[in-house]
Design a protein around this motif. Structure first.
Motif, PDB file in Angstrom:
ATOM      1  N   GLU A   1       0.918  -1.032  -0.029  1.00  0.00           N
ATOM      2  CA  GLU A   1       0.021  -0.034  -0.103  1.00  0.00           C
ATOM      3  C   GLU A   1       0.688   1.270  -0.040  1.00  0.00           C
ATOM      4  O   GLU A   1       1.725   1.328   0.843  1.00  0.00           O
ATOM      5  CB  GLU A   1      -0.791   0.106   1.231  1.00  0.00           C
ATOM      6  CG  GLU A   1      -1.865   1.245   1.371  1.00  0.00           C
ATOM      7  CD  GLU A   1      -2.744   1.166   2.472  1.00  0.00           C
ATOM      8  OE1 GLU A   1      -3.824   1.892   2.444  1.00  0.00           O
ATOM      9  OE2 GLU A   1      -2.495   0.640   3.572  1.00  0.00           O
ATOM     10  N   THR A   2       0.758   2.273  -1.004  1.00  0.00           N
ATOM     11  CA  THR A   2       1.612   3.051  -1.178  1.00  0.00           C
ATOM     12  C   THR A   2       1.717   4.020  -0.123  1.00  0.00           C
ATOM     13  O   THR A   2       2.924   4.488   0.737  1.00  0.00           O
ATOM     14  CB  THR A   2       1.506   4.132  -2.273  1.00  0.00           C
ATOM     15  OG1 THR A   2       1.176   2.991  -3.485  1.00  0.00           O
ATOM     16  CG2 THR A   2       2.250   5.208  -2.491  1.00  0.00           C
ATOM     17  N   SER A   3       0.614   4.297   0.666  1.00  0.00           N
ATOM     18  CA  SER A   3       0.536   5.256   1.853  1.00  0.00           C
ATOM     19  C   SER A   3       1.141   4.701   2.972  1.00  0.00           C
ATOM     20  O   SER A   3       1.822   5.681   3.805  1.00  0.00           O
ATOM     21  CB  SER A   3      -0.983   5.558   2.037  1.00  0.00           C
ATOM     22  OG  SER A   3      -1.708   4.517   2.447  1.00  0.00           O
ATOM     23  N   SER A   4       1.054   3.680   3.272  1.00  0.00           N
ATOM     24  CA  SER A   4       1.550   2.985   4.722  1.00  0.00           C
ATOM     25  C   SER A   4       2.801   2.083   4.111  1.00  0.00           C
ATOM     26  O   SER A   4       3.641   1.993   5.087  1.00  0.00           O
ATOM     27  CB  SER A   4       0.640   1.833   5.022  1.00  0.00           C
ATOM     28  OG  SER A   4       0.593   0.798   4.238  1.00  0.00           O
TER      29      SER A   4
ATOM     30  N   ARG B   1      -9.001  -3.066   5.150  1.00  0.00           N
ATOM     31  CA  ARG B   1      -9.422  -1.972   4.192  1.00  0.00           C
ATOM     32  C   ARG B   1      -9.264  -2.461   2.779  1.00  0.00           C
ATOM     33  O   ARG B   1      -8.331  -2.963   2.480  1.00  0.00           O
ATOM     34  CB  ARG B   1      -8.712  -0.687   4.573  1.00  0.00           C
ATOM     35  CG  ARG B   1      -9.138   0.185   5.771  1.00  0.00           C
ATOM     36  CD  ARG B   1      -8.128   1.417   5.629  1.00  0.00           C
ATOM     37  NE  ARG B   1      -6.814   0.837   6.014  1.00  0.00           N
ATOM     38  CZ  ARG B   1      -5.960   1.189   5.227  1.00  0.00           C
ATOM     39  NH1 ARG B   1      -5.858   1.713   4.172  1.00  0.00           N
ATOM     40  NH2 ARG B   1      -4.821   0.620   5.543  1.00  0.00           N
TER      41      ARG B   1
ATOM     42  N   ILE C   1      -8.435  -2.377  -0.813  1.00  0.00           N
ATOM     43  CA  ILE C   1      -7.181  -1.211  -1.517  1.00  0.00           C
ATOM     44  C   ILE C   1      -7.317  -1.382  -2.939  1.00  0.00           C
ATOM     45  O   ILE C   1      -7.623  -2.293  -3.676  1.00  0.00           O
ATOM     46  CB  ILE C   1      -5.816  -1.914  -1.136  1.00  0.00           C
ATOM     47  CG1 ILE C   1      -5.729  -2.107   0.022  1.00  0.00           C
ATOM     48  CG2 ILE C   1      -4.717  -1.297  -1.943  1.00  0.00           C
ATOM     49  CD1 ILE C   1      -5.193  -1.037   0.922  1.00  0.00           C
TER      50      ILE C   1
ATOM     51  N   ALA D   1      -3.612   2.599  -5.488  1.00  0.00           N
ATOM     52  CA  ALA D   1      -3.281   2.819  -4.080  1.00  0.00           C
ATOM     53  C   ALA D   1      -2.212   1.880  -3.796  1.00  0.00           C
ATOM     54  O   ALA D   1      -1.588   1.996  -2.442  1.00  0.00           O
ATOM     55  CB  ALA D   1      -4.355   2.665  -3.176  1.00  0.00           C
ATOM     56  N   VAL D   2      -1.558   1.259  -4.575  1.00  0.00           N
ATOM     57  CA  VAL D   2      -0.671   0.324  -4.461  1.00  0.00           C
ATOM     58  C   VAL D   2       0.742   0.642  -5.149  1.00  0.00           C
ATOM     59  O   VAL D   2       0.700   1.126  -6.103  1.00  0.00           O
ATOM     60  CB  VAL D   2      -0.770  -1.268  -4.705  1.00  0.00           C
ATOM     61  CG1 VAL D   2      -1.999  -1.552  -3.682  1.00  0.00           C
ATOM     62  CG2 VAL D   2      -1.122  -1.607  -6.195  1.00  0.00           C
TER      63      VAL D   2
ATOM     64  N   MET E   1      -6.998  -6.410  -0.020  1.00  0.00           N
ATOM     65  CA  MET E   1      -7.065  -5.503   1.249  1.00  0.00           C
ATOM     66  C   MET E   1      -6.037  -5.405   1.940  1.00  0.00           C
ATOM     67  O   MET E   1      -4.882  -6.097   1.706  1.00  0.00           O
ATOM     68  CB  MET E   1      -8.028  -6.295   2.016  1.00  0.00           C
ATOM     69  CG  MET E   1      -9.582  -6.293   1.588  1.00  0.00           C
ATOM     70  SD  MET E   1     -10.536  -7.049   2.799  1.00  0.00           S
ATOM     71  CE  MET E   1     -10.074  -8.790   2.940  1.00  0.00           C
ATOM     72  N   ALA E   2      -5.594  -4.172   2.602  1.00  0.00           N
ATOM     73  CA  ALA E   2      -4.707  -4.030   3.449  1.00  0.00           C
ATOM     74  C   ALA E   2      -4.830  -4.934   4.559  1.00  0.00           C
ATOM     75  O   ALA E   2      -5.814  -5.529   4.828  1.00  0.00           O
ATOM     76  CB  ALA E   2      -4.879  -2.541   4.072  1.00  0.00           C
TER      77      ALA E   2
ATOM     78  N   LEU F   1       0.050  -5.936   1.356  1.00  0.00           N
ATOM     79  CA  LEU F   1      -1.346  -6.117   1.259  1.00  0.00           C
ATOM     80  C   LEU F   1      -1.547  -7.373   2.088  1.00  0.00           C
ATOM     81  O   LEU F   1      -0.808  -8.436   2.338  1.00  0.00           O
ATOM     82  CB  LEU F   1      -2.116  -6.231  -0.123  1.00  0.00           C
ATOM     83  CG  LEU F   1      -2.438  -4.987  -0.857  1.00  0.00           C
ATOM     84  CD1 LEU F   1      -1.343  -4.091  -1.091  1.00  0.00           C
ATOM     85  CD2 LEU F   1      -2.777  -5.339  -2.200  1.00  0.00           C
TER      86      LEU F   1
END
Lengths: 148, 148
Positions: free
Chosen positions: A117-120, B135, B137, B141-142, B130-131, A124
């Motif tokens: 996940e780019t933001s975190s 959540r 994803i 967002a990856v 999902m994360a 996954l």
């Protein structure tokens, strides 16, 4: 879509899906599109595939409604191959293939790419078939039924 | 596994996975195995595939550690092709392909098969990446990163 469908009356969704994307190049083209590749020459460079094969696969994926051709985003005369909404929904297929490969096809410690996940920056979660209520469902706990 | 790996140093798990199962027949053989098919003649009847192609694909899947050959469960002299634990873990791939096909490759009301939880008779939930915290994803967002 019908083009590569040799059994149009096929009632199995898996069979219809693999008729469209069940080949090595098509799956890798969809993967590369998710990674941001948009141009013929970039797909070709990334995959090292013959132009004739690449042209054939991209044409088939456009006819299948998985890619659409768009004018270049930078205003040049290039064409770009972009996933349609239907193509974008192959994301779970590509992630499931990736996770299976990560788990089974590398030696411990062997270098490989990972989807995060780019933001975190976190990997996954592990994709697993689940009931509507979220319980994980094992292969032995399912049946195939016909629906009209 | 290495047999069908034309780039053994390939660091992308998707590429390694499609090298092993990224063809129409292999994916359908794995699907049929999940549905309970175990014998050469039953795979052949179900798929209508040439014996030579079927033998080649089954051999490749055995060499890849996805199927294993077992003596017939009924004590006859037949051989049976059974998914290994590694092969069983392709379940999310097959379900993701099925769900994409169900959603996109049938007209409204057109007959198709559906995968249901045997005990409840209810369709499985929709698989989505999902994360780790659950959540959903989206593809945008990856990111792909290299890990050693």
């Amino acid at each position: 879509m019908a083009k590569r469908q040799d059994k149009p009356d096929e009632t199995c969704p898996v069979a219809r899906a693999v008729d469209l994307v069940g080949d090595r190049w098509s799956l890798l083209l969809v993967r590369d599109a998710f990674d941001g590749t948009r141009r013929f020459s970039d797909f070709q460079r990334g995959l090292g595939v013959a132009r004739s094969i690449l042209a054939d696969r991209l044409r088939g994926l456009v006819e299948a409604g998985i890619f659409e051709v768009q004018p270049a985003s930078d205003g040049t005369s290039y064409q770009e191959y972009v996933l349609t909404p239907q193509g974008e929904q192959l994301f779970p297929v590509v992630v499931a293939l990736r996770q299976w490969g990560e788990q089974h096809l590398f030696e411990p410690g062997q270098a490989h790419s990972q989807l995060v996940e780019t933001s975190s920056g976190k990997p996954l979660g592990w994709m697993q078939p689940m009931a509507a209520d979220g319980r994980v469902i094992a292969p032995g706990a399912v049946s195939v039924r016909k629906v009209q």
